[in-house]
Scaffold this motif. Structure first.
Motif, PDB file in Angstrom:
ATOM      1  N   GLY A  23       7.970  29.091 -33.091  1.00 29.55           N
ATOM      2  CA  GLY A  23       8.435  29.078 -31.670  1.00 29.55           C
ATOM      3  C   GLY A  23      10.006  28.533 -31.831  1.00 29.55           C
ATOM      4  O   GLY A  23      11.030  28.723 -30.941  1.00 29.55           O
ATOM      5  N   LEU A  24      10.530  28.094 -33.280  1.00 35.88           N
ATOM      6  CA  LEU A  24      11.983  27.829 -32.644  1.00 35.88           C
ATOM      7  C   LEU A  24      12.783  29.480 -32.611  1.00 35.88           C
ATOM      8  O   LEU A  24      14.146  28.883 -31.851  1.00 35.88           O
ATOM      9  CB  LEU A  24      12.411  27.264 -34.498  1.00 35.88           C
ATOM     10  CG  LEU A  24      11.979  25.607 -35.025  1.00 35.88           C
ATOM     11  CD1 LEU A  24      11.894  25.467 -35.805  1.00 35.88           C
ATOM     12  CD2 LEU A  24      12.735  24.316 -34.262  1.00 35.88           C
ATOM     13  N   LEU A  25      12.324  30.518 -33.526  1.00 34.37           N
ATOM     14  CA  LEU A  25      13.256  31.131 -33.295  1.00 34.37           C
ATOM     15  C   LEU A  25      13.454  31.316 -31.929  1.00 34.37           C
ATOM     16  O   LEU A  25      13.681  32.393 -31.598  1.00 34.37           O
ATOM     17  CB  LEU A  25      12.743  33.078 -33.894  1.00 34.37           C
ATOM     18  CG  LEU A  25      13.107  32.493 -34.887  1.00 34.37           C
ATOM     19  CD1 LEU A  25      12.369  33.549 -36.014  1.00 34.37           C
ATOM     20  CD2 LEU A  25      15.356  33.004 -35.664  1.00 34.37           C
ATOM     21  N   ARG A  26      11.937  31.423 -30.795  1.00 34.30           N
ATOM     22  CA  ARG A  26      11.789  31.819 -29.575  1.00 34.30           C
ATOM     23  C   ARG A  26      12.738  31.322 -28.568  1.00 34.30           C
ATOM     24  O   ARG A  26      13.004  31.537 -27.588  1.00 34.30           O
ATOM     25  CB  ARG A  26      10.446  32.300 -28.552  1.00 34.30           C
ATOM     26  CG  ARG A  26       9.445  32.800 -29.249  1.00 34.30           C
ATOM     27  CD  ARG A  26       8.033  33.349 -28.510  1.00 34.30           C
ATOM     28  NE  ARG A  26       7.502  31.866 -28.372  1.00 34.30           N
ATOM     29  CZ  ARG A  26       6.595  31.003 -29.419  1.00 34.30           C
ATOM     30  NH1 ARG A  26       7.000  31.979 -30.857  1.00 34.30           N
ATOM     31  NH2 ARG A  26       6.021  30.303 -29.026  1.00 34.30           N
ATOM     32  N   SER A  27      13.378  29.621 -29.736  1.00 40.41           N
ATOM     33  CA  SER A  27      13.730  28.890 -28.913  1.00 40.41           C
ATOM     34  C   SER A  27      15.438  28.889 -28.501  1.00 40.41           C
ATOM     35  O   SER A  27      16.107  28.959 -27.989  1.00 40.41           O
ATOM     36  CB  SER A  27      13.857  27.764 -28.767  1.00 40.41           C
ATOM     37  OG  SER A  27      13.696  27.140 -30.178  1.00 40.41           O
ATOM     38  N   GLY A  28      16.097  29.712 -29.254  1.00 41.55           N
ATOM     39  CA  GLY A  28      17.119  30.249 -29.809  1.00 41.55           C
ATOM     40  C   GLY A  28      17.705  29.302 -30.970  1.00 41.55           C
ATOM     41  O   GLY A  28      18.957  29.474 -30.572  1.00 41.55           O
ATOM     42  N   TRP A  29      16.909  29.301 -31.353  1.00 44.76           N
ATOM     43  CA  TRP A  29      16.920  28.398 -32.634  1.00 44.76           C
ATOM     44  C   TRP A  29      17.640  29.226 -33.907  1.00 44.76           C
ATOM     45  O   TRP A  29      17.356  30.525 -34.210  1.00 44.76           O
ATOM     46  CB  TRP A  29      16.168  27.667 -33.967  1.00 44.76           C
ATOM     47  CG  TRP A  29      17.163  26.586 -34.554  1.00 44.76           C
ATOM     48  CD1 TRP A  29      17.342  26.762 -35.497  1.00 44.76           C
ATOM     49  CD2 TRP A  29      16.472  25.636 -34.210  1.00 44.76           C
ATOM     50  NE1 TRP A  29      17.450  25.931 -36.146  1.00 44.76           N
ATOM     51  CE2 TRP A  29      16.666  24.650 -35.045  1.00 44.76           C
ATOM     52  CE3 TRP A  29      16.127  24.593 -33.100  1.00 44.76           C
ATOM     53  CZ2 TRP A  29      17.479  23.338 -35.472  1.00 44.76           C
ATOM     54  CZ3 TRP A  29      16.720  23.133 -33.762  1.00 44.76           C
ATOM     55  CH2 TRP A  29      16.430  22.828 -34.808  1.00 44.76           C
ATOM     56  N   PRO A  30      18.979  29.942 -33.648  1.00 48.13           N
ATOM     57  CA  PRO A  30      19.707  30.585 -34.701  1.00 48.13           C
ATOM     58  C   PRO A  30      19.273  31.280 -36.750  1.00 48.13           C
ATOM     59  O   PRO A  30      18.769  30.061 -37.071  1.00 48.13           O
ATOM     60  CB  PRO A  30      21.351  29.976 -35.304  1.00 48.13           C
ATOM     61  CG  PRO A  30      21.162  29.249 -34.475  1.00 48.13           C
ATOM     62  CD  PRO A  30      20.042  28.708 -34.261  1.00 48.13           C
ATOM     63  N   ALA A  31      18.597  31.785 -36.512  1.00 46.05           N
ATOM     64  CA  ALA A  31      17.815  32.643 -37.964  1.00 46.05           C
ATOM     65  C   ALA A  31      18.852  32.599 -38.516  1.00 46.05           C
ATOM     66  O   ALA A  31      17.863  32.338 -39.717  1.00 46.05           O
ATOM     67  CB  ALA A  31      17.662  34.379 -37.394  1.00 46.05           C
ATOM     68  N   ASP A  32      19.895  32.364 -38.757  1.00 41.32           N
ATOM     69  CA  ASP A  32      20.350  32.312 -39.651  1.00 41.32           C
ATOM     70  C   ASP A  32      20.602  30.779 -40.351  1.00 41.32           C
ATOM     71  O   ASP A  32      21.083  30.383 -41.353  1.00 41.32           O
ATOM     72  CB  ASP A  32      22.029  33.056 -40.289  1.00 41.32           C
ATOM     73  CG  ASP A  32      23.138  31.404 -38.792  1.00 41.32           C
ATOM     74  OD1 ASP A  32      22.502  30.879 -38.460  1.00 41.32           O
ATOM     75  OD2 ASP A  32      24.065  32.599 -39.138  1.00 41.32           O
TER      76      ASP A  32
END
Length: 272
Positions: A23-32
């Motif tokens: 969910g964080l990744l889908r929201s645009g939270w940076p993978a790094d």
């Protein structure tokens, strides 16, 4: 507090932890800015391949992350905190996704003053339609709650509740999807009994469930009024409702949710 400022470690990325991670990744939270931990090497490799995040051991996660999201099973939390507790700086935010465990459980095992926020979400996070309840521990501030909300809002809706209500939340919305799936399963079986092909019954009931949920959310009407709007005098619906009441469906739901609430309390007691 913007997403890119904080590094989040999901410690114990099982089902619920993976929901948060994806969910964080889908929201645009940076993978790094995301880390994950997993017990088994094969699981670690799976997470790294699927999401492109670093999978590290628990102590590295504690060292590098600003926010520690604890998503292990409740019975494993004490062992985990014995390992990482002495290494957690008191200024790091700890978010607990461990069903049934109060923030006091973490306070006893973490440095004095460590802020802990208790979170209960549910599996519709997979389609960004979760219901997530957030509660502050004794050392958590409004800023900590706001950060937790920022992290979980992309997964669906959020609500703040006193921690004393979290066991009820667990029973109602945490376990809630299972009740709806059971009801839908029973209604599909009923459709088959009435002569419909399984796929037709499935499509009828699933879309009816979606439409009914949207009306509940968007109309502002009490569910009693919405039910009455479908219930004509001496019609088919009232005959069905009479049978549901005769068989104690309402009482069964009340008893079921009480049982789930009591089990949440038992988990907390068993795990100290």
């Amino acid at each position: 507090m913007s997403a890119g400022v904080h590094t989040v470690a999901v410690i114990g990325a099982g089902k619920i932890g993976e929901l948060m991670l994806s969910g964080l990744l889908r929201s645009g939270w940076p993978a790094d800015r995301l880390l994950a931990t997993a017990r088994r090497q094969i699981r670690a490799e799976e997470l790294a391949t699927r999401y492109g995040v670093r999978v590290v051991d628990n102590l590295v996660a504690v060292d590098e992350a600003d926010v520690l999201a604890i998503a292990v099973k409740p019975q494993d939390a004490a062992v985990l905190l014995d390992e990482i507790g002495p290494k957690v700086p008191a200024d790091k935010l700890v978010i607990s996704l461990c069903a049934g465990l109060p923030t006091s459980f973490f306070n006893r095992r973490l440095p004095e003053g460590t802020p802990v926020v208790r979170v209960m979400t549910n599996t519709p996070a997979l389609v960004d339609e979760a219901m997530t309840a957030i509660s502050a521990g004794v050392h958590a501030t409004g800023a900590h709650l706001a950060l937790a909300e920022e992290m979980f809002k992309p997964l669906g809706a959020t609500i703040r509740v006193p921690e004393s209500q979290q066991d009820a939340v667990t029973a109602l919305s945490g376990s809630g999807p299972a009740y709806f799936y059971l009801l839908v399963e029973a209604m599909i079986d009923a459709g088959i009994l009435l002569g419909l092909p399984r796929q037709v019954a499935h499509e009828l009931i699933v879309q009816t469930a979606i439409g009914s949920a949207v009306m509940l959310r968007d109309s502002g009407e009490h569910p009693v009024k919405l039910r009455e709007a479908v219930t004509s005098p001496a019609g088919t619906t009232i005959s069905a409702v009479r049978e549901l009441e005769k068989h104690g469906v309402r009482a069964a739901l009340l008893a079921a949710l009480e049982a789930a609430r009591d089990r949440a309390r038992e988990l907390a007691a068993q795990n100290g």
